[in-house]
Structures are given as C-alpha cells and as structure tokens.
Write a protein that holds these residues in place. Sequence first.
Motif, mmCIF file in Angstrom:
data_model
loop_
_atom_site.group_PDB
_atom_site.id
_atom_site.type_symbol
_atom_site.label_atom_id
_atom_site.label_comp_id
_atom_site.label_asym_id
_atom_site.label_seq_id
_atom_site.Cartn_x
_atom_site.Cartn_y
_atom_site.Cartn_z
ATOM 1 N N THR A 127 -2.993 -12.418 -48.097
ATOM 2 C CA THR A 127 -3.575 -11.549 -49.118
ATOM 3 C C THR A 127 -3.311 -10.089 -48.772
ATOM 4 N N TYR A 128 -3.442 -9.738 -47.496
ATOM 5 C CA TYR A 128 -3.148 -8.367 -47.067
ATOM 6 C C TYR A 128 -1.689 -8.007 -47.380
ATOM 7 N N LEU A 129 -0.778 -8.931 -47.087
ATOM 8 C CA LEU A 129 0.642 -8.675 -47.358
ATOM 9 C C LEU A 129 0.878 -8.503 -48.852
ATOM 10 N N GLU A 130 0.209 -9.327 -49.643
ATOM 11 C CA GLU A 130 0.338 -9.214 -51.098
ATOM 12 C C GLU A 130 -0.130 -7.836 -51.567
ATOM 13 N N GLU A 131 -1.261 -7.383 -51.060
ATOM 14 C CA GLU A 131 -1.779 -6.082 -51.460
ATOM 15 C C GLU A 131 -0.797 -4.964 -51.096
ATOM 16 N N ALA A 132 -0.205 -5.040 -49.920
ATOM 17 C CA ALA A 132 0.770 -4.026 -49.493
ATOM 18 C C ALA A 132 2.008 -4.068 -50.384
ATOM 19 N N ARG A 133 2.498 -5.264 -50.671
ATOM 20 C CA ARG A 133 3.695 -5.437 -51.505
ATOM 21 C C ARG A 133 3.445 -4.936 -52.926
ATOM 22 N N VAL A 134 2.311 -5.290 -53.490
ATOM 23 C CA VAL A 134 1.995 -4.859 -54.854
ATOM 24 C C VAL A 134 1.876 -3.338 -54.915
ATOM 25 N N THR B 102 7.729 -12.011 -43.018
ATOM 26 C CA THR B 102 8.799 -11.764 -43.986
ATOM 27 C C THR B 102 8.464 -12.512 -45.265
ATOM 28 N N SER B 103 8.902 -11.948 -46.372
ATOM 29 C CA SER B 103 8.779 -12.600 -47.676
ATOM 30 C C SER B 103 10.120 -12.488 -48.386
ATOM 31 N N THR B 104 10.554 -13.580 -48.971
ATOM 32 C CA THR B 104 11.732 -13.560 -49.831
ATOM 33 C C THR B 104 11.236 -13.514 -51.265
ATOM 34 N N ASP C 117 2.896 -1.873 -42.489
ATOM 35 C CA ASP C 117 4.214 -1.335 -42.806
ATOM 36 C C ASP C 117 5.003 -2.387 -43.565
ATOM 37 N N VAL C 118 5.698 -1.945 -44.607
ATOM 38 C CA VAL C 118 6.560 -2.822 -45.399
ATOM 39 C C VAL C 118 7.930 -2.172 -45.458
ATOM 40 N N TRP C 119 8.968 -2.962 -45.263
ATOM 41 C CA TRP C 119 10.330 -2.466 -45.371
ATOM 42 C C TRP C 119 11.204 -3.574 -45.947
ATOM 43 N N VAL C 120 12.396 -3.196 -46.348
ATOM 44 C CA VAL C 120 13.344 -4.144 -46.926
ATOM 45 C C VAL C 120 14.318 -4.558 -45.840
ATOM 46 N N ARG C 121 14.434 -5.861 -45.641
ATOM 47 C CA ARG C 121 15.349 -6.398 -44.632
ATOM 48 C C ARG C 121 16.728 -6.689 -45.219
ATOM 49 N N THR C 122 16.762 -7.254 -46.408
ATOM 50 C CA THR C 122 18.041 -7.559 -47.070
ATOM 51 C C THR C 122 17.866 -7.408 -48.573
ATOM 52 N N ILE C 123 18.984 -7.108 -49.246
ATOM 53 C CA ILE C 123 19.004 -7.040 -50.703
ATOM 54 C C ILE C 123 20.196 -7.861 -51.181
ATOM 55 N N MET D 188 14.598 5.477 -40.221
ATOM 56 C CA MET D 188 13.938 4.264 -40.655
ATOM 57 C C MET D 188 12.746 4.671 -41.528
ATOM 58 N N THR D 189 12.775 4.261 -42.791
ATOM 59 C CA THR D 189 11.699 4.557 -43.717
ATOM 60 C C THR D 189 10.946 3.279 -44.038
ATOM 61 N N ARG D 190 9.656 3.315 -43.852
ATOM 62 C CA ARG D 190 8.808 2.180 -44.185
ATOM 63 C C ARG D 190 7.725 2.641 -45.142
ATOM 64 N N TYR D 191 7.340 1.751 -46.016
ATOM 65 C CA TYR D 191 6.207 2.001 -46.889
ATOM 66 C C TYR D 191 4.965 1.563 -46.119
ATOM 67 N N THR D 192 3.989 2.442 -45.978
ATOM 68 C CA THR D 192 2.775 2.092 -45.237
ATOM 69 C C THR D 192 1.600 2.037 -46.197
ATOM 70 N N PHE D 193 0.898 0.923 -46.141
ATOM 71 C CA PHE D 193 -0.271 0.687 -46.983
ATOM 72 C C PHE D 193 -1.502 0.616 -46.094
ATOM 73 N N ALA D 194 -2.559 1.316 -46.474
ATOM 74 C CA ALA D 194 -3.833 1.269 -45.747
ATOM 75 C C ALA D 194 -4.681 0.171 -46.396
ATOM 76 N N CYS D 195 -4.724 -0.987 -45.769
ATOM 77 C CA CYS D 195 -5.375 -2.166 -46.339
ATOM 78 C C CYS D 195 -6.860 -2.194 -45.997
ATOM 79 N N PRO D 196 -7.716 -2.143 -47.019
ATOM 80 C CA PRO D 196 -9.149 -2.245 -46.733
ATOM 81 C C PRO D 196 -9.512 -3.660 -46.304
ATOM 82 N N MET D 197 -10.460 -3.743 -45.404
ATOM 83 C CA MET D 197 -10.924 -5.060 -44.950
ATOM 84 C C MET D 197 -12.270 -5.363 -45.599
#
Length: 147
Positions: free
Chosen positions: A28-35, A117-119, A87-93, A1-10
């Motif tokens: 906003t935190y999710l957006e920063e991780a996704r971007v 989740t975000s679509t 942690d960010v991962w892809v659920r479906t493509i 299982m590979t996840r992209y991990t973002f360290a989000c500043p507060m």
Amino acid sequence: MTRYTFACPMRWSDMDAYGHVNNVRFLTYLEEARVEMFVALHREQQARAATGTSEDAALLEGGVLVARHEITYKAPLVHRTAPVPIDVWVRTIGGASFELGYSVHDDEGSTVYATATSTLVAYDFRSARPRRLLDYERAYLERYLEA
C-alpha cells in the motif's frame, strides 16, 4: 541520479500483532508513492494544457496496470509520527511497459526497511489492451531513469 521521494504517512492500523508494519501494508505504501508520482505527471499535463501544448494524461486517465511486484523486507518498521520516505525511480522503459524501483528508508537513508520493484503496463481501458507509452510519458519517466 534523480529519484521521486514521497513522504508516506503511517497509520496506527498499519501495525501487526508483532508491533511493526504488516508486510502487506508495504505494498500500500508503494502504491501511494507510485500514484503520487503519477499525480505529479498529471499536474504537469494540466499546466501544459493551459498553454495548449498537451496530450491526454494517459498514465492516469488512459490507464496503467501493475503486472508484477517483488519486495524484499530488510528491517522491521515500527510506527512513527513522521512520514516514512519512499524513493521511487525508473529501472527500465519498454515500448508499453516500465519497471519502477523503490526504497523505503529512514530519514537519513541509513536504515532501509524494504526494497521493491513493480512492472507496470500502459493500458487502454476502452479497447481492453495494452498500449504504447506516449512520448511525453516516456520523457517524464526518463527523468527518473537510473542505469
């Protein structure tokens, strides 16, 4: 299982009157991780462009739009000086869309503050229409795909 991990500043301004992170700040935190995840794709594309084996970095330049968010708050998150791991991962493509999963947690992973989740839809802003995911985009997303 590979996840992209973002360290989000507060930021202190993320706090609400109850002393924890305001619910809308989580998006906003999710957006920063996704971007940041997409910026990593862009960096890979730039490296491939230097070798002459690249297509346009469409997720950033061609476009991607958020079609839907769903979030579940699990525990209050109070301000801290250390960044918050997301942690960010892809659920479906799909053909023109994909779904990301997120986990906002403490450093050890023992406390989960929120899951979401975000679509997202690949989008061509020039034609103002959804577009198909390109092969390299799909290959990048597949690296983070979890069953």
